[in-house]
Each structure stands twice: as structure tokens, then as C-alpha cells.
Design an enzyme around this catalytic site. Structure first.
Site, PDB file in Angstrom:
ATOM      1  N   ARG A  85       0.796  -1.194  -0.067  1.00  0.00           N
ATOM      2  CA  ARG A  85      -0.166   0.015  -0.056  1.00  0.00           C
ATOM      3  C   ARG A  85       1.031   1.350  -0.050  1.00  0.00           C
ATOM      4  O   ARG A  85       0.426   2.440  -0.137  1.00  0.00           O
ATOM      5  CB  ARG A  85      -0.866   0.090   1.126  1.00  0.00           C
ATOM      6  CG  ARG A  85      -1.990  -1.312   1.088  1.00  0.00           C
ATOM      7  CD  ARG A  85      -2.814  -1.349   2.631  1.00  0.00           C
ATOM      8  NE  ARG A  85      -3.468  -0.216   2.731  1.00  0.00           N
ATOM      9  CZ  ARG A  85      -3.989  -0.067   3.942  1.00  0.00           C
ATOM     10  NH1 ARG A  85      -4.027  -0.562   5.005  1.00  0.00           N
ATOM     11  NH2 ARG A  85      -4.950   1.304   4.076  1.00  0.00           N
ATOM     12  N   ASP A 127      -9.418   3.279  -6.487  1.00  0.00           N
ATOM     13  CA  ASP A 127      -9.874   2.950  -5.319  1.00  0.00           C
ATOM     14  C   ASP A 127      -9.545   1.666  -4.754  1.00  0.00           C
ATOM     15  O   ASP A 127      -9.383   1.351  -3.601  1.00  0.00           O
ATOM     16  CB  ASP A 127     -11.609   3.055  -5.343  1.00  0.00           C
ATOM     17  CG  ASP A 127     -12.331   2.745  -4.155  1.00  0.00           C
ATOM     18  OD1 ASP A 127     -11.952   3.427  -3.089  1.00  0.00           O
ATOM     19  OD2 ASP A 127     -13.370   1.977  -4.198  1.00  0.00           O
ATOM     20  N   LEU A 185     -10.807  10.117  -7.432  1.00  0.00           N
ATOM     21  CA  LEU A 185      -9.341   9.704  -7.911  1.00  0.00           C
ATOM     22  C   LEU A 185      -9.006   8.650  -8.334  1.00  0.00           C
ATOM     23  O   LEU A 185      -9.556   7.476  -8.209  1.00  0.00           O
ATOM     24  CB  LEU A 185      -8.529  10.324  -6.720  1.00  0.00           C
ATOM     25  CG  LEU A 185      -8.699  11.467  -5.720  1.00  0.00           C
ATOM     26  CD1 LEU A 185      -8.269  11.592  -4.345  1.00  0.00           C
ATOM     27  CD2 LEU A 185      -8.449  12.644  -6.418  1.00  0.00           C
ATOM     28  N   ASP A 202     -22.305  11.844   3.771  1.00  0.00           N
ATOM     29  CA  ASP A 202     -21.726  13.062   3.223  1.00  0.00           C
ATOM     30  C   ASP A 202     -21.393  14.265   4.267  1.00  0.00           C
ATOM     31  O   ASP A 202     -21.082  15.403   3.764  1.00  0.00           O
ATOM     32  CB  ASP A 202     -22.800  13.799   1.968  1.00  0.00           C
ATOM     33  CG  ASP A 202     -22.370  12.985   0.645  1.00  0.00           C
ATOM     34  OD1 ASP A 202     -21.454  12.410   0.702  1.00  0.00           O
ATOM     35  OD2 ASP A 202     -23.451  12.762   0.156  1.00  0.00           O
ATOM     36  N   CYS A 213     -19.386  15.266   6.759  1.00  0.00           N
ATOM     37  CA  CYS A 213     -18.079  15.937   6.638  1.00  0.00           C
ATOM     38  C   CYS A 213     -17.756  16.551   5.590  1.00  0.00           C
ATOM     39  O   CYS A 213     -16.802  17.510   5.520  1.00  0.00           O
ATOM     40  CB  CYS A 213     -16.989  14.891   6.964  1.00  0.00           C
ATOM     41  SG  CYS A 213     -16.683  13.699   5.693  1.00  0.00           S
TER      42      CYS A 213
END
Length: 380
Positions: free
Chosen positions: A57, A134, A169, A241, A243
Site C-alpha cells: 500500500r 479506489d 481519484l 456526506d 463531513c
């Protein structure tokens, strides 16, 4: 080859294929991330959905031995739902988080990365690469941060100057020696709004998340939802959602740049009661194209039952009784029994008693007792 000119050409091409932001990161070991992940493991803060070992990772060259750079991409997604249907007393609705609106973002970003890879392969002899979105081993956020796409906010989301944190992303490890871009400065400052607003206290402190307490994670689990979280899940069917919506950096950020990401209001804000009887085929046809369907219908149905309890929806009692008595899955039967007690229609007491007499699963029986106790507050 003039690598600088090649990089500029690639950036220009990325805009042509619908990549909103692109940056370059070095493939060096993510040392700080490795320590942070080790701490998360020790504290038991991980979700369990993470892929790969600590080394896999944080060490890009384990995936592409000759790695010279990592290309990070970002695509902005909508934050506001056009023509949103209203939730009424007769037809209560749930909500999917914004990251699950429109076509599954894994497919959208992989499409962009495949097009970018085809372009680079044509231009750069001996091109080697590996792309991730992801579900790969690398942290999309850590790569994007190093690549100058944005900075990691206290809510642990990547925040871009242009699009806020409403971005998907992905990255591509390559053997092309592109020059890395400079990181963006963290600008959260003293703001602590997201930490204070987290419904479950999952944001332990700025930049540290206990995934086990995060509603986004909890809505994806398949077992009984722990009692302490049932009162805060609200009408969330998938994800959370909070935050992001409270973040000042997201104020007035709403981009509709990609047709694939446009949400169907009836899909992302669905009626709750029909979810309880939806067939596998109907579920796949209705929700199969969005990322929120990846865990199957069971967690979403459980969450729908919790949402009906949250609303104390008396119109759902008949359907909940049917589910409690007939559904073959213990988690769904038990959650329905608990919800009937929470809603509190007097006739439900006898219905739970009748179902209890025929129930054999210990976990379901426990939930039935919880439901019955709602009718006798002094016995809670």
C-alpha cells in the site's frame, strides 16, 4: 525525447478525454503514510476493506518495478441533485451519498485511465504501467496529495482548490520519468467544523478517522447494525456526506462536467418501502450501475428498514410485519422486528409475539426482545 514537452502534451490530451485535473507524483515510498497506516492498524481503526499489505500500500515499485512516476487524475462530480423528489409521509425516501451518484466511478475513471494509457503507449517506446482506482493497493488520496492535486483536509478527504472534495481519484504508475509536481499547502487552519459535525465521532481528530465508527462504512456492513448507531443513520441508504457538506471549502462547489455522473433522482433518492420487496433482478436493473450497489441489496434493505424506523413510518408497518415473518435472512427479519418496536404501532406488539413463537434464530429473537421493550419503556 523532451520529457517536459511530452508532459505538457499529455496534460493537454487529458483535458480532451475528460480528465479535470492531473498531476505527477514520485514513486518513492510513502513513508509517513506507512507509519499512519501502522497506527491505524494498531488502534483497530481500519475498515477491513483495505487491499494489500502495508508494504504493497505504500511502495509503488512493488507494482511496477521500473516505476519513474505516478500520474494522478481527478474528476469532479455533482454535489447538488436537480429535480430531487420530495419525501412525504406516505412515501418516505432514502439517500445515497454523492460519491454513488451516476455511473459507477470505478468504470468512469478506468475508462479515462485506459485512454490515457493508450495515448502514452503510442508516444513512449517501452511504456509500462499499472492503473488503480479506489480498490487498488495504493492510497488514491496520498498519491493525489503528493501530485499536487489537493491537500488532505481534517475530514480525511482530498480537497482541491477548484472542486473542493467532490472529486474521484485514480492513478497510473509508469516508467516515464515525468517531473513531479509540487504539493498544495494545507489550508484547513483552525477550522474544525467537520470533526465537530461527524454524527458518530468517527473523526477522532483532524486527519484521523476511525473507519469502524464511520457511517459511510457502517452502511456497507452486512450484519446487524450496532445499537448505538441506529439512531444516527437517519435516512442514509449508502454512505455519508456530512463531513463534506459542512466543509467551507465545498461551499458553492457543484460541477456537472460528465454526463455519466449525472444522477437519476429516483435511483439516488429511492422510495424506502419498495426496497423491502425488490427482487434481485429489479435491484440489478435499478441500482446495478451505481457504485453503491457493490455490496448487494441486503445492506441497503437493512438500512431502508432503519430509515423507516427513523421516520416512525406507520404506513410501513404492514410491510415490515411481512418481512419479519417471511424474509429468509436473519439480519433483515431481526431489524424489521426492532423497527416495528421503534415505530410503536400498538398492533405490532402482538405481531412480534406471534413471530417470536416461530423464530429459531437467536440473534433475531434478541432483536424481537428489543422491539418488544419499546412497548414497555420501564423494561428497557
Amino acid at each position: 525525447m523532451d520529457i517536459h514537452a511530452f508532459k505538457e502534451d499529455m496534460i493537454a490530451y487529458s483535458k480532451e478525454i475528460g480528465i479535470d485535473k492531473i498531476g505527477i507524483a514520485s514513486p518513492d515510498v510513502f513513508t509517513e503514510l506507512k507509519e499512519r497506516l501502522r497506527t491505524q492498524q494498531e488502534l483497530g481503526y481500519q475498515s477491513g476493506f483495505e487491499k494489500g499489505s502495508l508494504e504493497e500500500r505504500t511502495e509503488p515499485k512493488r507494482h511496477v518495478t521500473e516505476a519513474k512516476s505516478i500520474i494522478s487524475i481527478a474528476l469532479a462530480y455533482p454535489s447538488k441533485l436537480k429535480n430531487a423528489p420530495r419525501s412525504t409521509k406516505e412515501e418516505r425516501r432514502g439517500i445515497f451519498c454523492r460519491a454513488s451518484w451516476g455511473q459507477d466511478y470505478h468504470d468512469v475513471l478506468n475508462d479515462r485511465l485506459e485512454k490515457l494509457a493508450a495515448y502514452l503507449k503510442e508516444k513512449y517506446p517501452g511504456f509500462t504501467w499499472r492503473s488503480m482506482v479506489d480498490t487498488g493497493e495504493l492510497s488514491d488520496r496520498a498519491v493525489a496529495e503528493r501530485a499536487g492535486i489537493g491537500f488532505t483536509g481534517k475530514n480525511t478527504n482530498l480537497i482541491t482548490p477548484e472542486y473542493g472534495s467532490y472529486v474521484y481519484l485514480g492513478e497510473m504508475i509508469t516508467n516515464i520519468p515525468f517531473t513531479p509536481d509540487d504539493p498544495v499547502d494545507d489550508s484547513c487552519g483552525d477550522c474544525n467544523i467537520c470533526v465537530d459535525a461527524c454524527p458518530t465521532g468517527a473523526l477522532v481528530q483532524g486527519n484521523q478517522l476511525n473507519a469502524q465508527k464511520c457511517i459511510a462504512f457502517l452502511t456497507q456492513t452486512k450484519g446487524f447494525l450496532p445499537d448505538e448507531y441506529r439512531g444516527v443513520i437517519g435516512n442514509r441508504i449508502y454512505g455519508c456526506d456530512t463531513c463534506q457538506t459542512v466543509c467551507p471549502k465545498n461551499k458553492k462547489k457543484d460541477f456537472h462536467l460528465h454526463p455519466e455522473m449525472e444522477p437519476d433522482p429516483e435511483v439516488v433518492k429511492p422510495k424506502l418501502k419498495p426496497l423491502l420487496s425488490i427482487s434481485n433482478r429489479e435491484f440489478k436493473e435499478t441500482f446495478g450501475h451505481i457504485s453503491g450497489s457493490w455490496r448487494g441489496k441486503k445492506p441497503l434493505q437493512r438500512n431502508a428498514i432503519l430509515a423507516l424506523a427513523h421516520y416512525k413510518d406507520e404506513t410501513a408497518v404492514e410491510e415490515l410485519v411481512r418481512v419479519m415473518k417471511q424474509d429468509p435472512r436473519p439480519v433483515i427479519r431481526g431489524t424489521a422486528a426492532w423497527a416495528l418496536g421503534k415505530i410503536g404501532v400498538p398492533s405490532s406488539y402482538d405481531e412480534i409475539l406471534l413471530a417470536r413463537d416461530k423464530e429459531e434464530d437467536e440473534d433475531v429473537l434478541e432483536e424481537m426482545e428489543k422491539g418488544l421493550r419499546y412497548f414497555h419503556p420501564l423494561n428497557k
